[in-house]
Structure formats: structure tokens, C-alpha cells
Design a protein around this motif. Structure first.
Motif: not given
Lengths: 363, 363
Positions: A236, A282-283, A286, A289-290, A301, A358, A361-362, B123, B131, B337-348
Motif C-alpha cells: 500500500s 468505505d463500508n 475494513p 482487509i482484516k 507500506y 486514526f 482510536v486504533t 466515513q 453501515g 466500533k465503526y470508528r475504530r474499523d474505519q480508522a484502521s482501514w483509512f490508515r492503510v
């Protein structure tokens, strides 16, 4: 406008005036219009193909079923590589494509989709809707008899699947990678050997080692191909497009002939999907990727020197394309200024809060 | 294609000479519907008020002028603080508001707008569209007789204008700041004293020193107030909302009574503005921030300890609100939970490419 043409038509229709209410007379003059839309997607790409279907369904709802667009998967009526020409020559009225698939015909089409290290999805929408991008791209499309509409975005894609780790720019030398368009041209400058192979051949080609790497889309779509089993190194970001915007290319004669109400319906439905397609991705991403990481994908990266070399090569390529293509030359300076101004502003608020949130919250 | 649609029209006109076709009869039954929309914006907030006007115009275009929504500036027919109640009791059919303006009635309305360190604009759209956010917020609104629609977003706002520098959390102690809603509650936890004053009073209050700081919106809207002259320290980011989503609150009885075609028109036009309003802001803010800095605004990020204290206080507040409010309690766990999952993915992918590109193209 619309109302006047209805009155003219009603006058010709004659006896109708005695039978029906004014609203009915107006509607009686509204023609039934049927379009065919060829997409570039197999139905399995349900986010993109699904968005095309939503678009068609919405147009029908908005026009009480009188303006219908039949949606076809890639190859059902037109092979994907001919989707643009088929609209240009009127075989079909509209397609649903990544315009960058046709950069072989005109590299400036990449402005309509996204360029390396380019505008992100929000910035691209700002450019297209309010920043002059629509006018600039329509000027290019006019010569093809096409009127373009933004109707979706995939966001930043992933950097692809690799059989071996990429630790430095040197690891790209001779790398046979399935990647097309402008991204392929940059990869070529970095020493890789771009390959064009259909989606169905990616898995066996990686398994046999006929190719060393392949980029596809993002986690949700990539997960369907199972590439983590044959090329586990998942890099990525997909720097070759700041975002990938989807275009509905419409035959201009078909567009010009539409009643104003149908034009409004089509445009509004496209704008709706511009918001909804990326929300759908976006929905879904996440969770995807998990799952991929859970199934053995080794997520990394790209090393910073690789990113820097790609950025430098991308700038060189854009200048070369501007030197050899009039459309590219016309659009590049304004687009570069827009990208710089957007980046300056996004660093002030959006990116600053995103990065803090980001990270926190992670934790 | 085009030729065929002309033939259809001619054929249809012939049939109509004898008898109205089914489509025309159906349309004869389509009622003229007139709604009134009260917004919370003065006309000078032309991006938000303009978006409300675009929404109304689009609905009329989509329905051949039969479903019309008259758009009013804040206070023209309903004072902004009563916009929600006026929809709830049917005085007006629809409003155009920041739902967070009504957190005094129900703090859970903040989920509909944005929460501190919350979902960014993309998000939030993903949450609302796909979502579960729409279902969750509609459950809350149902009790008020309201059906809600997302119809715009402002993005991340700025952190406000300050007469003195904020070097540490201690500098917030006793700070009289114009800030409302959930953000004000967090600021209060940090020692500040939130004030509620109308927009027109912000400038004189800062000039006289009656207040020490004020948050308004972002560069484009802030520039109109000229606050840089009386409170030059301009902080970022506006962490009290991950993004600020605009809501059209519709009286549920008025909504249920709409024909399906008008429902589709309203929903599609809202979704279009969800994309277009933020594109409009993103297009205007870069120029505005340059002008503000050029006119003496001293731009800074909040110091990291202030951000960390605000994050901690925000989490505490959200837990407290969940303990005292059923709607908040129902929505918080899923949203977190949604915020955490979104943050994890957006960081990728997204944030990684944004950060690289933004830094490199502004060098």
C-alpha cells in the motif's frame, strides 16, 4: 424550456386537450426513452456493477419508468476495451467505465479518472464539480462526440500483490507486473515490466510465476481473487491514482436529445452514485482487509525511497505527456495548481484531525 | 437509440390522439405538492444556504415543477432554534439544519451530525448509507415524528479564533469561548466557559473582550466575519466534530404521503447535495485560508497535549451521555466500533497516500 416544448407537442396532439388535465397533457408529450449502458465490470465486482445498476434504477424511478437504461456487464454487448468507441459512434448511448482504461487512445483521459499522486476522491469531486475539471474534461471529450459525467469513485486503491518483498527500487527491476495505463508507464520508468492480462488469468499467472506481481483494486474486490495464496506481499498505497473516479460517457447526440427533466434525472442519479459508491467501498473495505490479513496477506507500506522514486517518475511522465499531447498540455498546469492548493488546505484541518484520530482510536 | 426514441414519440402522439395512454393517466393523478423548508442559515452562508436552494431547485426539475419546496433563510418563517420542533409538529414539512444544534433536546442527535474525534465526512457517509447509521438515527427520530436525510457536509471545521495563544491545557482555564453543543461540553471539561451568542455578536464581543475566543465554521465562512482583526490566533483542527453533516429533517406524515416518484426525487437530490456541498467547500477553502493568513491570521495547530486532553475528555463525555440517555446508549457501541474499523482501514491506504502526496506537492 421543457414546458414550452410540451405545449407545442400538445397542440399537435389535438384532441388530448379536451380529455385530460394540464399535467397529463404535459406528461403525454414526454417521450419514452430507452438507453443501453455497457459497463466494464463483471457482475462479481458488485460494488461497481451494483452502482451502475442503482444508477439505472434511480433514473427509472425519477421518470416514472419512462426513461429506462438497461445495464449490461462487461462484454455482454460490448467488449470493455471498445466501450468508449461504442458510445462515440452511437452503438450504445452510455457506458460506465474507468476512463483511464482508454489512455492508449488519449493519455489525457487520465485526468478524468485520477493521476499518480493526484487528487483524492473529495478533491477530485471538488475539481470536477466546482474547480473547472468538468469543463476541461468535456472540452477533451467533445472531439469524440461524448459528454462525460462523474458517477462514482473507488478511493485510493491498494498497491498490489507481490510474490517477493519490495525492499528498494532495485527490487522493481525486471519485475513482471500486471498493471495498466499511466501507472504501468511509471512502473516502467522504475524498471518494472508492465503486463496486460485479464482478471481471470491473474491467479494462475502468479501461481506459475509467469508474472511476479499484480495490482487489482482494493481489499473488498481483491479478496475475491484469493491472490494472498500465490503472492502474499500486499503493498500500500496504490499511488498511481490519487483516487479512481468512475465515468459515465454519454453519446452527445443522445444527451442533447433528452428532455430537460430526463437530463436532470440522469445527472442527479450520477451525482448520487458519486457519493454512494465510495460509501459502499468505505463500508466494505475494513472488514475485507482484516480477513485478508487473517488469511496470510503480508501487509506493508511501500518503502519511502520507492514512493519518492515513483513520485519523481510520475512528475517526469506527466511533463512528457504534456509535451506530446495537446489535451494533456491544456489540463496539466491548472490541475497541478489545484492539487497544490488542495494539499495545502487539507494539511491544515482534514489530514491533521484524521491523523490524530486514526492513531488514537486504533491504540 | 436516438432515432428509435423519436419514432416512439411519434407513435405515442398518434395513440394519444384517440385516448390518453396509461402513463399519461397515471401522471394526471400525480398531485401538486408544495413544501416549505426552513433552514438555519442566513443567506450570507451561501455554501450551506446555496446547497439548500440547489436541493429545492433539483426536486422541482426532477418532478417537472409539480413537487416544489420553498426555501427560507434562518428566521424568515421559523427561528433557527425552533426548526426541529416546527417539523415535528407539522408547521413546516422540512428543515435544513445541523442536528447538533438541538443536542439540548437530545444529545444523541450529535450522532447525526458528527461527534468529537468522530467519523470524517466519507466515513460518516459510509456509516449512514451502508453501515447502519441511517437505521439507528431514524429509530431516534421516529419518536419525534421526523424522517431524516443526510444532505450535505462541511468537512472538518477550524478550531476557532483566539485573542491569546493557547500553549497548553492551562490556557483554556476560564477561557470564555463561543462554542455550542457537544464541543462546548468538552471545552467545559477542559476548563473553558462556553458561551452561546449569535453570529452577528461575535465580532464586537471579541473586540470588547467580552469573550476570549469563538469558533465559527471554516476559512470560507470565517473570512466573512473578519475575526482575524480582533482575535488573530486561528487554531486547527476543529476536533469537536470529525465532520459536520447537514440534515434535512422531514415531517414523517408529509413524507409518508408523498408519491414514490417524489420520494425518489427528494432522496436523490439530498444524496447529490451530500456530495456537492462538501465539494463546494473543498473548492473554496484553499483560497480563503490563503487570504486569511495574508490578512494577519496566525495559523497554528492545537498543541498535542491539548488534543490529547480533548480526546480524553471527549471519551469521558460520550460515556456519561450514554449513561444518562437511552438513544446515546443505543448508538454509542456500534459507532465506536465503526470508528475504530474505519480508522484502521483509512490508515492503510487513504491516509498513507494523502500524507505522502500532501507533503510532497507542497514542498
Amino acid at each position: 424550456m421543457q414546458r414550452r416544448s410540451f405545449i407545442d407537442k400538445t397542440a399537435m396532439a389535438g384532441v388530448l386537450g379536451a380529455l385530460a388535465a394540464p399535467a397529463a397533457m404535459a406528461q403525454a408529450g414526454t417521450p419514452a426513452v430507452k438507453w443501453r449502458m455497457s459497463t466494464s465490470w463483471p457482475k462479481s465486482l458488485d460494488t461497481m456493477y451494483g452502482s451502475a445498476e442503482h444508477l439505472c434504477k434511480r433514473v427509472a424511478e425519477l421518470t416514472d419508468g419512462k426513461f429506462t437504461i438497461q445495464c449490461f456487464a462487461g462484454g455482454e454487448i460490448v467488449p470493455p476495451p471498445q466501450n468508449m468507441e461504442a458510445v462515440s459512434n452511437g452503438t450504445i448511448e452510455v457506458n460506465h467505465v474507468l476512463a483511464s482504461a482508454f489512455v492508449g487512445k488519449n493519455p489525457a483521459l487520465a485526468f478524468d479518472t485520477g493521476l499518480p499522486f493526484g487528487l483524492n476522491a473529495r478533491q477530485h469531486n471538488a475539481w470536477m464539480q466546482y474547480g473547472g475539471g468538468m469543463e476541461a474534461t468535456r472540452e477533451m471529450y467533445k472531439k469524440m462526440g461524448i459528454t462525460n459525467f462523474v458517477c462514482g469513485n473507488v478511493g485510493v486503491q491498494m498497491g498490489g500483490w507481490y510474490r517477493k518483498q519490495i525492499k528498494s527500487v532495485a527490487d522493481l527491476a525486471g519485475l513482471k507486473m500486471r498493471i495498466g495505463g499511466i501507472g504501468g508507464m511509471v512502473m516502467s520508468k522504475l524498471g518494472a515490466v508492465p503486463q496486460q492480462i485479464p482478471a481471470a488469468d491473474i491467479y494462475p499467472s502468479l501461481e506459475k510465476g509467469t508474472i511476479d506481481a499484480a495490482e487489482w483494486i482494493g481489499p473488498y474486490d481483491d479478496a475475491k481473487l484469493g491472490l494472498n495464496k500465490v503472492a502474499p506481499f500486499y503493498y500500500s498505497p496504490g499511488w498511481w491514482e490519487g483516487s479512481a473516479s468512475i465515468t459515465a460517457q454519454v453519446n452527445s447526440k443522445a444527451w442533447d436529445a433528452l428532455p430537460a427533466q430526463y437530463k436532470a434525472a440522469f445527472e442527479c442519479a450520477c451525482n448520487e452514485q458519486t457519493m454512494k459508491m465510495i460509501a459502499d467501498y468505505d463500508n466494505r473495505n475494513p472488514e475485507a482487509i482484516k480477513k485478508l490479513v487473517g488469511s496470510g496477506a503480508k501487509l506493508s507500506y511501500f518503502p519511502k525511497p520507492v514512493m519518492e522514486a515513483a513520485f519523481k517518475a510520475s512528475n517526469e511522465l506527466m511533463n512528457e505527456l504534456a509535451a506530446s499531447n495537446e489535451d494533456f498540455k491544456a489540463m496539466l498546469p491548472g490541475w497541478l495548481k489545484y492539487r497544490r492548493d488542495q494539499a495545502s488546505w487539507f494539511r491544515v484541518a482534514e489530514a491533521e484531525l484524521d491523523n490524530f484520530t486514526f492513531a488514537n482510536v486504533t491504540k
